[in-house]
Design a protein around this motif. Structure first.
Motif, short mmCIF file in Angstrom:
data_model
loop_
_atom_site.label_atom_id
_atom_site.label_comp_id
_atom_site.label_asym_id
_atom_site.label_seq_id
_atom_site.Cartn_x
_atom_site.Cartn_y
_atom_site.Cartn_z
N SER A 152 -63.65 28.57 29.48
CA SER A 152 -64.74 29.52 29.23
C SER A 152 -65.99 28.74 28.84
O SER A 152 -65.90 27.61 28.33
CB SER A 152 -64.34 30.42 28.07
N LEU A 153 -67.14 29.38 29.00
CA LEU A 153 -68.37 28.78 28.48
C LEU A 153 -68.24 28.56 26.97
O LEU A 153 -68.89 27.69 26.40
CB LEU A 153 -69.55 29.72 28.75
N ALA A 154 -67.36 29.35 26.34
CA ALA A 154 -67.17 29.25 24.88
C ALA A 154 -66.61 27.90 24.45
O ALA A 154 -66.64 27.57 23.26
CB ALA A 154 -66.25 30.37 24.39
N HIS A 155 -66.11 27.09 25.41
CA HIS A 155 -65.59 25.76 25.02
C HIS A 155 -66.69 24.95 24.33
O HIS A 155 -66.43 24.08 23.52
CB HIS A 155 -65.06 25.00 26.24
N LYS A 156 -67.96 25.30 24.67
CA LYS A 156 -69.10 24.54 24.13
C LYS A 156 -69.15 24.58 22.62
O LYS A 156 -69.65 23.68 21.98
CB LYS A 156 -70.42 25.15 24.66
N TRP A 157 -68.67 25.70 22.04
CA TRP A 157 -68.72 25.86 20.57
C TRP A 157 -67.40 25.44 19.93
O TRP A 157 -67.25 25.54 18.71
CB TRP A 157 -69.08 27.31 20.22
N GLY A 158 -66.46 25.00 20.73
CA GLY A 158 -65.14 24.65 20.20
C GLY A 158 -65.16 23.35 19.42
O GLY A 158 -65.87 22.41 19.77
N GLU A 159 -64.40 23.31 18.33
CA GLU A 159 -64.24 22.09 17.52
C GLU A 159 -62.75 21.90 17.29
O GLU A 159 -62.06 22.83 16.90
CB GLU A 159 -64.94 22.24 16.15
N MET A 160 -62.28 20.66 17.50
CA MET A 160 -60.88 20.37 17.23
C MET A 160 -60.78 19.85 15.80
O MET A 160 -61.51 18.94 15.43
CB MET A 160 -60.33 19.32 18.20
N ASP A 161 -59.91 20.46 15.00
CA ASP A 161 -59.66 19.95 13.66
C ASP A 161 -58.15 19.79 13.54
O ASP A 161 -57.42 20.77 13.34
CB ASP A 161 -60.20 20.94 12.61
N PHE A 162 -57.69 18.55 13.71
CA PHE A 162 -56.25 18.34 13.76
C PHE A 162 -55.59 18.42 12.38
O PHE A 162 -54.38 18.38 12.28
CB PHE A 162 -55.93 17.03 14.50
N ASN A 163 -56.41 18.55 11.33
CA ASN A 163 -55.83 18.77 10.01
C ASN A 163 -55.55 20.26 9.77
O ASN A 163 -54.84 20.62 8.84
CB ASN A 163 -56.77 18.26 8.90
N ASN A 164 -56.16 21.10 10.61
CA ASN A 164 -55.94 22.55 10.44
C ASN A 164 -56.08 23.22 11.81
O ASN A 164 -56.84 24.16 11.98
CB ASN A 164 -56.97 23.11 9.44
N LEU A 165 -55.31 22.68 12.77
CA LEU A 165 -55.43 23.15 14.16
C LEU A 165 -55.12 24.65 14.28
O LEU A 165 -55.75 25.36 15.06
CB LEU A 165 -54.47 22.34 15.05
N LEU A 166 -54.16 25.11 13.47
CA LEU A 166 -53.66 26.49 13.60
C LEU A 166 -54.22 27.42 12.52
O LEU A 166 -53.71 28.52 12.33
CB LEU A 166 -52.13 26.50 13.54
N TYR A 167 -55.27 26.99 11.83
CA TYR A 167 -55.87 27.82 10.78
C TYR A 167 -54.79 28.38 9.86
O TYR A 167 -54.65 29.60 9.69
CB TYR A 167 -56.70 28.97 11.38
N GLU A 168 -53.98 27.45 9.30
CA GLU A 168 -52.82 27.85 8.46
C GLU A 168 -53.22 28.90 7.43
O GLU A 168 -54.22 28.73 6.73
CB GLU A 168 -52.23 26.63 7.74
N ASN A 169 -52.45 29.94 7.33
CA ASN A 169 -52.68 31.06 6.39
C ASN A 169 -54.08 31.67 6.55
O ASN A 169 -54.62 32.25 5.61
CB ASN A 169 -52.49 30.62 4.94
N GLY A 170 -54.66 31.50 7.71
CA GLY A 170 -55.98 32.08 7.97
C GLY A 170 -57.13 31.24 7.41
O GLY A 170 -58.30 31.63 7.51
N ASN A 171 -56.81 30.05 6.86
CA ASN A 171 -57.86 29.21 6.26
C ASN A 171 -58.88 28.77 7.29
O ASN A 171 -58.53 28.11 8.28
CB ASN A 171 -57.24 27.95 5.62
N GLY A 172 -60.14 29.13 7.04
CA GLY A 172 -61.24 28.73 7.93
C GLY A 172 -61.28 29.52 9.23
O GLY A 172 -62.07 29.22 10.11
N TYR A 173 -60.43 30.56 9.33
CA TYR A 173 -60.34 31.28 10.62
C TYR A 173 -61.57 32.14 10.88
O TYR A 173 -62.05 32.85 10.00
CB TYR A 173 -59.10 32.19 10.62
N SER A 174 -62.07 32.06 12.09
CA SER A 174 -62.98 33.08 12.58
C SER A 174 -62.55 33.34 14.02
O SER A 174 -62.16 32.41 14.73
CB SER A 174 -64.45 32.64 12.49
N PRO A 175 -62.58 34.61 14.47
CA PRO A 175 -62.13 34.92 15.83
C PRO A 175 -62.87 34.10 16.88
O PRO A 175 -62.26 33.64 17.86
CB PRO A 175 -62.45 36.42 15.96
#
Ligand SMILES: NC(=O)c1ccc[n+]([C@@H]2O[C@H](COP(=O)([O-])OP(=O)(O)OC[C@H]3O[C@@H](n4cnc5c(N)ncnc54)[C@H](OP(=O)(O)O)[C@@H]3O)[C@@H](O)[C@H]2O)c1
Length: 307
Positions: A152-175
Motif C-alpha cells: 500500500s502507499l501506507a508503507h511510506k509511514w511504516g516503521e519497524m520496531d523489532f523491540n515491540n513488533l507486535l505492540y505487546e499489550n497494545g503498547n504504542g498501538y495505533s491502527p
C-alpha cells in the motif's frame, strides 16, 4: 514492449496455470480471480468464510460458466488454518504458478489473534509469510512461478520496531501505525524472498503491488467514524473502482514482461489512480537489515522455516 495503458485485455492465455488468490471473495482479490479465470487459469479462491467465497464464485460463474474456480478455507490469523489450507491444496495440486498474497485488513482497533499476534501484522504479513513458506516446495517445482505481495502507499509511514513488533499489550498501538508497519513488511518480505530464491537457485520471482486508492470493503468498519464521514466525499472522488485498483496486482501476477523485485502501482498523480506501471517504494523498503530481521522473527513466530 510493455503497454502503458495495460488492462486485463493484455493478460496472456493462462490455460494450464494454477493461481491462488488470498481474500479472493472481495474487492481487489475478487477482480483478480475474475480476470485470471477469464483467461483460463485454474484459480483457488482462498477465503476465511467459505460461504462468502461460494457467493463470489457464483457471481463469476453466472457470466463466465467455464470459470475454473475452487473455493478453499484460509484464515490468515490462524496458523492451524494456514497449515490445513496448504495440506488440502497439496492433495490436489502439484504446481502453483502464482501465489497472490492479496488478503488484508486495515486500521482496525488493537486485537490479538488466536496465535497471540497483533491482528494487522498477523493477517497482512505473518499469515502470508507462513503460507508462502509452506507452499515453497510446490512453487519450487513449478517453472517460473511467482509470489506477489499486495502492499500500500501506507508503507511510506511504516516503521519497524523489532523491540515491540507486535505492540505487546497494545503498547504504542495505533491502527494507522500498525497498518503501515504491516504494509512496509509486505515489501521487506518481497525483496528478502527474492534474495532467498536467488540464493537457493529457485526458478521463481517475487514481486509486489499496490492499488492506489480503491473503493472496496477494506474501510467498511471506518464508515461510522466521524472523521471518515467528514472525509468521505473527498475520498470517494479520489478512489478508483476495484476493477482498476486490481490491475497492478494482476499485472505483477501474469504480465510475461514483469520481472523480479518489480513493484506495480497506478501510474497517475501520486500513484492514487491510473493504469499499472512499475513504481518505487520508499528506500526503507529496501533496508536489508530490517528485511533479514523480519524474516528471522517471522520464522520464529510462525514456526515456518524456509529451506
Ligand atoms: N482498497 C484500497 O484502497 C487499498 C489500498 C492499499 C492497499 N490495499 C490492499 O489491498 C488488499 C485487498 O484489499 P481490498 O481493498 O480488496 O479489501 P477488501 O474488499 O476488504 O478485501 C480484503 C479481503 O481479505 C480477506 N481477509 C481479511 N482477513 C482475512 C483473514 N484473516 N484470512 C483470510 N482472508 C482475510 C477479506 O475477507 P472477508 O471478505 O471475509 O472480510 C477479503 O476477502 C489488502 O492487502 C489491502 O491492504 C487496498
Amino acid at each position: 514492449m510493455t503497454p502503458n495503458n495495460w488492462t486485463i485485455a493484455d493478460i496472456p492465455d493462462l490455460t494450464g496455470k494454477t493461481i491462488i488468490v488470498t481474500g479472493g471473495n472481495s474487492g481487489l482479490g475478487f477482480e483478480s480471480v475474475k480476470a485470471f479465470a477469464w483467461k483460463g487459469a485454474s484459480v483457488i479462491m482462498a477465503c476465511r468464510t467459505v460461504a462468502k467465497g461460494e457467493d463470489a464464485k457464483k457471481q463469476i460463474v453466472k457470466f463466465l460458466p467455464s470459470a475454473d474456480i475452487t473455493v478453499m478455507r484460509l484464515d490468515l490469523t490462524d496458523l492451524e488454518s494456514v497449515r490445513d489450507f496448504v495440506s488440502n491444496f497439496k492433495k490436489n495440486h502439484i504446481r502453483l504458478d502464482v501465489l497472490l498474497n492479496n488478503a488484508g485488513i486495515m486500521m482496525v482497533p488493537y486485537n490479538v489473534t488466536k496465535d497471540g499476534f497483533e491482528s494487522q501484522l498477523a493477517t497482512n504479513h505473518l499469515g502470508h509469510f507462513a503460507l508462502t513458506g509452506l507452499l515453497l516446495d510446490v512453487l519450487r517445482n513449478t517453472p517460473k512461478s511467482r509470489v506477489v505481495n499486495v502492499s500500500s502507499l501506507a508503507h511510506k509511514w511504516g516503521e519497524m520496531d523489532f523491540n515491540n513488533l507486535l505492540y505487546e499489550n497494545g503498547n504504542g498501538y495505533s491502527p494507522t501505525k500498525a497498518y503501515s508497519r504491516s504494509k512496509l513488511s509486505n515489501l521487506l518480505f518481497t525483496y528478502e524472498l527474492q534474495r532467498f530464491f536467488e540464493q537457493h537457485k529457485i526458478d521463481a520471482i517475487s514481486l509486489a503491488s499496490h492499488p492506489g486508492l480503491s473503493d472496496t470493503n477494506l474501510a467498511n468498519h471506518l464508515v461510522k467514524k466521524w472523521y471518515f464521514r467528514l472525509l468521505q466525499p473527498i475520498l470517494f472522488r479520489m478512489f478508483q473502482p476495484p476493477s482498476m485498483g486490481a490491475l497492478p496486482e494482476i499485472r505483477a501476477s501474469v504480465d510475461p514482461g514483469a520481472s523480479a523485485n518489480e513493484f506495480y502501482g497506478p501510474g497517475g498523480k501520486r500513484q492514487m489512480k491510473g493504469y499499472p506501471v512499475t513504481v518505487h517504494p520508499k528506500m526503507k523498503a529496501h533496508d536489508k537489515e530490517s528485511a533479514r530481521k523480519l524474516w528471522e522473527v517471522s520464522e520464529k513466530l510462525t514456526s515456518v522455516t524456509y529451506s
